[in-house]
Write a protein that holds these residues in place. Structure first.
Motif, PDB file in Angstrom:
ATOM      1  N   GLU A  78     -29.412  22.393  11.603  1.00 13.72           N
ATOM      2  CA  GLU A  78     -28.551  22.470  12.783  1.00 13.72           C
ATOM      3  C   GLU A  78     -27.964  21.102  13.120  1.00 13.72           C
ATOM      4  N   GLU A  79     -28.797  20.056  13.041  1.00 18.05           N
ATOM      5  CA  GLU A  79     -28.308  18.699  13.316  1.00 18.05           C
ATOM      6  C   GLU A  79     -27.238  18.293  12.305  1.00 18.05           C
ATOM      7  N   LEU A  80     -27.446  18.626  11.047  1.00 17.38           N
ATOM      8  CA  LEU A  80     -26.463  18.295  10.014  1.00 17.38           C
ATOM      9  C   LEU A  80     -25.159  19.048  10.239  1.00 17.38           C
ATOM     10  N   GLU A  81     -25.245  20.309  10.640  1.00 17.84           N
ATOM     11  CA  GLU A  81     -24.037  21.085  10.894  1.00 17.84           C
ATOM     12  C   GLU A  81     -23.274  20.522  12.095  1.00 17.84           C
ATOM     13  N   ARG A  82     -23.998  20.101  13.141  1.00 18.72           N
ATOM     14  CA  ARG A  82     -23.337  19.481  14.294  1.00 18.72           C
ATOM     15  C   ARG A  82     -22.637  18.196  13.878  1.00 18.72           C
ATOM     16  N   MET A  83     -23.286  17.417  13.044  1.00 13.09           N
ATOM     17  CA  MET A  83     -22.686  16.165  12.576  1.00 13.09           C
ATOM     18  C   MET A  83     -21.419  16.436  11.776  1.00 13.09           C
ATOM     19  N   ALA A  84     -21.423  17.502  10.981  1.00 13.25           N
ATOM     20  CA  ALA A  84     -20.259  17.849  10.166  1.00 13.25           C
ATOM     21  C   ALA A  84     -19.099  18.298  11.040  1.00 13.25           C
TER      22      ALA A  84
END
Length: 86
Positions: A78-84
């Motif tokens: 989820e954190e990686l998707e938000r960063m993307a």
């Protein structure tokens, strides 16, 4: 490996290029030890590939060392998707 002088290379350039194309390494002696090497494009490409592989393996080694020392950042999906999305 064949060693030759610059003047001999000039006089017999086709011969030396043919030798290089067929896998021979030609070392051309020059003044002040400013020698050059003639190799085929195929051999040059293989050397470049080996160099890139060595650099990649060195990066992997550094990464494994960082992992062993706990020098990592852990992110959830989820954190990686938000960063993307940012």
């Amino acid at each position: 490996m064949i060693a030759t002088k610059q003047m001999d290379l000039r006089a017999n350039i086709k011969k030396y290029f043919d030798l290089a194309f067929n896998g021979e390494t030609i070392v051309v002696s020059r003044k002040e030890n400013k020698n050059v090497v003639v190799i085929s494009e195929q051999e040059y490409n293989e050397l470049q590939r080996a160099k890139r592989n060595a650099e990649y393996l060195a990066k992997l080694d550094r990464s494994f060392a960082q992992l062993k020392q706990g020098e990592v950042v852990i992110k959830s999906m989820e954190e990686l998707e938000r960063m993307a999305d940012e």
